[in-house]
Structures are given as structure tokens and as C-alpha cells.
Write an enzyme that holds these catalytic residues in place. Sequence first.
Site, PDB file in Angstrom:
ATOM      1  N   HIS A 250      43.062  48.147  38.449  1.00 53.42           N
ATOM      2  CA  HIS A 250      41.354  47.621  38.889  1.00 53.42           C
ATOM      3  C   HIS A 250      40.888  48.461  39.746  1.00 53.42           C
ATOM      4  O   HIS A 250      39.666  48.316  40.565  1.00 53.42           O
ATOM      5  CB  HIS A 250      41.298  46.181  39.381  1.00 53.42           C
ATOM      6  CG  HIS A 250      40.467  45.462  38.922  1.00 53.42           C
ATOM      7  ND1 HIS A 250      39.773  44.492  39.233  1.00 53.42           N
ATOM      8  CD2 HIS A 250      39.282  46.026  39.011  1.00 53.42           C
ATOM      9  CE1 HIS A 250      38.806  43.515  38.337  1.00 53.42           C
ATOM     10  NE2 HIS A 250      38.020  45.325  39.026  1.00 53.42           N
TER      11      HIS A 250
ATOM     12  N   ASP B   7      37.685  37.731  37.854  1.00 49.52           N
ATOM     13  CA  ASP B   7      39.564  38.486  38.114  1.00 49.52           C
ATOM     14  C   ASP B   7      39.599  37.022  38.921  1.00 49.52           C
ATOM     15  O   ASP B   7      38.788  36.478  39.571  1.00 49.52           O
ATOM     16  CB  ASP B   7      38.338  38.978  39.332  1.00 49.52           C
ATOM     17  CG  ASP B   7      40.197  39.710  38.812  1.00 49.52           C
ATOM     18  OD1 ASP B   7      41.397  39.526  39.014  1.00 49.52           O
ATOM     19  OD2 ASP B   7      39.864  40.758  39.856  1.00 49.52           O
TER      20      ASP B   7
ATOM     21  N   HIS C 291      41.256  37.272  41.487  1.00 52.39           N
ATOM     22  CA  HIS C 291      41.312  37.779  42.456  1.00 52.39           C
ATOM     23  C   HIS C 291      40.119  38.407  42.932  1.00 52.39           C
ATOM     24  O   HIS C 291      39.591  38.677  42.080  1.00 52.39           O
ATOM     25  CB  HIS C 291      42.648  39.176  42.869  1.00 52.39           C
ATOM     26  CG  HIS C 291      44.140  38.202  41.494  1.00 52.39           C
ATOM     27  ND1 HIS C 291      44.626  38.857  40.553  1.00 52.39           N
ATOM     28  CD2 HIS C 291      44.904  37.867  42.028  1.00 52.39           C
ATOM     29  CE1 HIS C 291      45.292  38.338  40.018  1.00 52.39           C
ATOM     30  NE2 HIS C 291      45.364  37.975  41.232  1.00 52.39           N
TER      31      HIS C 291
ATOM     32  N   ASP D  39      40.153  41.063  45.096  1.00 50.34           N
ATOM     33  CA  ASP D  39      40.162  42.248  45.782  1.00 50.34           C
ATOM     34  C   ASP D  39      39.401  43.017  46.276  1.00 50.34           C
ATOM     35  O   ASP D  39      38.674  44.178  46.658  1.00 50.34           O
ATOM     36  CB  ASP D  39      39.494  43.639  44.380  1.00 50.34           C
ATOM     37  CG  ASP D  39      40.684  42.812  43.181  1.00 50.34           C
ATOM     38  OD1 ASP D  39      42.103  42.544  43.418  1.00 50.34           O
ATOM     39  OD2 ASP D  39      40.142  43.154  41.777  1.00 50.34           O
TER      40      ASP D  39
ATOM     41  N   HIS E 119      45.215  48.514  43.978  1.00 48.63           N
ATOM     42  CA  HIS E 119      44.335  47.551  42.713  1.00 48.63           C
ATOM     43  C   HIS E 119      43.648  46.490  43.271  1.00 48.63           C
ATOM     44  O   HIS E 119      42.887  45.697  42.572  1.00 48.63           O
ATOM     45  CB  HIS E 119      45.132  47.666  41.733  1.00 48.63           C
ATOM     46  CG  HIS E 119      46.085  46.172  41.264  1.00 48.63           C
ATOM     47  ND1 HIS E 119      46.687  46.109  40.871  1.00 48.63           N
ATOM     48  CD2 HIS E 119      46.530  45.504  42.654  1.00 48.63           C
ATOM     49  CE1 HIS E 119      47.813  44.269  40.713  1.00 48.63           C
ATOM     50  NE2 HIS E 119      47.474  45.035  42.047  1.00 48.63           N
TER      51      HIS E 119
ATOM     52  N   ASP F 193      38.212  41.712  35.211  1.00 46.93           N
ATOM     53  CA  ASP F 193      39.967  41.856  34.545  1.00 46.93           C
ATOM     54  C   ASP F 193      40.562  40.886  33.993  1.00 46.93           C
ATOM     55  O   ASP F 193      40.333  39.643  33.519  1.00 46.93           O
ATOM     56  CB  ASP F 193      40.618  41.478  36.100  1.00 46.93           C
ATOM     57  CG  ASP F 193      42.190  42.419  36.224  1.00 46.93           C
ATOM     58  OD1 ASP F 193      42.701  41.097  35.638  1.00 46.93           O
ATOM     59  OD2 ASP F 193      42.499  42.368  37.907  1.00 46.93           O
TER      60      ASP F 193
ATOM     61  N   ASP G 109      43.273  39.505  33.954  1.00 48.45           N
ATOM     62  CA  ASP G 109      43.725  38.424  34.425  1.00 48.45           C
ATOM     63  C   ASP G 109      42.595  37.164  34.409  1.00 48.45           C
ATOM     64  O   ASP G 109      43.136  35.841  35.563  1.00 48.45           O
ATOM     65  CB  ASP G 109      44.901  38.439  35.332  1.00 48.45           C
ATOM     66  CG  ASP G 109      44.371  39.342  37.010  1.00 48.45           C
ATOM     67  OD1 ASP G 109      42.757  38.301  37.249  1.00 48.45           O
ATOM     68  OD2 ASP G 109      44.879  40.326  37.124  1.00 48.45           O
TER      69      ASP G 109
ATOM     70  N   GLU H 254      43.161  46.027  33.863  1.00 46.57           N
ATOM     71  CA  GLU H 254      44.629  45.312  33.643  1.00 46.57           C
ATOM     72  C   GLU H 254      45.028  44.560  32.635  1.00 46.57           C
ATOM     73  O   GLU H 254      46.199  44.521  32.490  1.00 46.57           O
ATOM     74  CB  GLU H 254      44.750  43.958  34.875  1.00 46.57           C
ATOM     75  CG  GLU H 254      43.690  44.934  36.031  1.00 46.57           C
ATOM     76  CD  GLU H 254      45.657  45.759  37.189  1.00 46.57           C
ATOM     77  OE1 GLU H 254      46.279  45.687  36.994  1.00 46.57           O
ATOM     78  OE2 GLU H 254      44.627  46.107  37.813  1.00 46.57           O
TER      79      GLU H 254
END
Length: 298
Positions: A98, A121, A123, A125, A138, A225, A227, A270
Site C-alpha cells: 500500500h 482498508d 488499517h 495507514d 505501507h 486494500d 485486507d 496488497e
Amino acid sequence: MNISIIGVPMDLGQTRRGVDMGPSAIRYAGVVERLESLNHDIEDLGDIQIGRAERVQDVTNPKLRNLKAVAEANEKLASAVDEVVTRGRFPLVLGGDHSIAIGTLAGVAKHYKNLGVIWYDAHGDLNTEETSPSGNIHGMPLAASLGLGHPALTMIGGYSPKVKPENIVIIGARALDEGEKQLIKEKGIKIYTMHEVDRLGMTKVMEETIAYLKERTDGVHLSLDLDGLDPHDAPGVGTPVIGGLTYRESHLAMEMLAEAQIITSAEFVEVNPILDERNKTAATAVALMGSLFGEKLV
């Protein structure tokens, strides 16, 4: 649509090998054929060349792994994306970790006065070298795009910031570091964690997101992303977090964005085929792209 695909085989923004093969896995899963079947004009520009880097922490900057190589790759990506947008085409970037969002946003944002960003996402980030527990870049691209962090990252493309905090919507977050939580509150960033998604439902989350961004932006970038999805549906990611967005919720989100016609650039990142099950995650990414670009169930 006239869509230009750019692959970014980047694995230097984190420490798990294999995510550099993400663009190849997504192509193998049939992204070009899928989008061409929807009558889009597809141009595959191939992959950005990623430099080599020592996989050790730089002793002068232990909280920014592979900073030089990551920054150089993002400068190349920013130029490629800028050129695609200048030609009036839609940039579709395939990752790669990412950290490549720094370059994508640098290439896109100069073409808009108020670029919106949907950060799909697990996360945020939103780390900087001061707050990052790992030093993995990332985990920093959204912060860098806000102008926070090391100048080598914030000044990609020669300007900063790329996006305003009030023009960001984070969807699907469920693993936020303390520094990120603080920054979200400080900057007033709109966020739908998994708590809100569960409570409101994906339809309401996307209706609110679309209405919020429509009234304040002149273009919207989707940074997805894999994830963000639950590991059951997307096992081939470097930082899986259980309890994520479902396959069907994610399709609904993409379908609603397609109907709203607000997305002007996108990246899917990712995908790590080394950690995957028979290319399932890349196939999921391609299916979501199908929905984003107008594929319907009926």
C-alpha cells in the site's frame, strides 16, 4: 471508459515477501478480459520498475524501511499516473504493497482542486516515523498524502499535501494504532470502522459516503486494500485482520460507487499470491473491479 492499467510490483514498504507478484496475479486472474467484456477500452502499460533495496533497517532512520527505494518508485508511479490522467484516461493501479498509494495520489491530485479519497482498508495507514510501531512505509501512505511525515514521502510529485482531511472517508477499519486514532480525531477524518458497518449496514455506509464526498469534491480516488475484506474471502494479504468486510458487502460497495459515477481513479493493493489459496485473493480483486466498472448481476 478508457482505462489504463499500471502495475507496481512493490514489496519494499513492508517485510513479507511475495506482494511484488500482486500485479501479475491480478492479470493472471483476468482483469483485462473482465473489463474488456464490459466494453471498456483497456490499455495495459505494464509495470513500474522497482529498484532494489537492502532489507535491513537503515541505521540513520530505523523507522523508515527502504525509504530511498520506496520514494524513487513512487516518483515514477506519480509521473505515469499524471500522464494517464493528462490523456483523459482512468488510471487503474495494481499493487504491490500500500505504500504505492503515495505515488498514485501524487499523480492524480494535481488534476483536482478537491480530490476525495475512499480508503477501503482494515488499517488507517496514518502513521509517521514517530508513531509507526514497525517502520513499514505501507502503514504511512495516507499520512504522507496529508503532508505528514518525511519530506521524501510527502513531497512526491513536488507538492504537498495531496488531499485534505475533510475529503477522506475510511471504510472497514479494525486495526488502528494509537497515533492513528489520535490523528483521526485531531483532523476530523470521517471513518466507518467495522462497528459502524455492522451497526448501520453497508448500504447506509455507502449512501452516506457518496453523499458526503459528492458535495465537497471534484473527483474521488478509491484506494482498496484487499485486507479490508475478511481473510476468509481474501487470504492472500500480508496483514490479515479477522472480522472484516464480506465478499458480498464489498461487491455492494463497488456497485453503489459504479451507480454514483464518482470514482475517477482507483488502486487495488496488497495482493500476495505467496500467501494466497489458488489465487483466490487476486480473483476477488478482479471481481470487485468488475462491479466497480459496471458489471451487474442481472
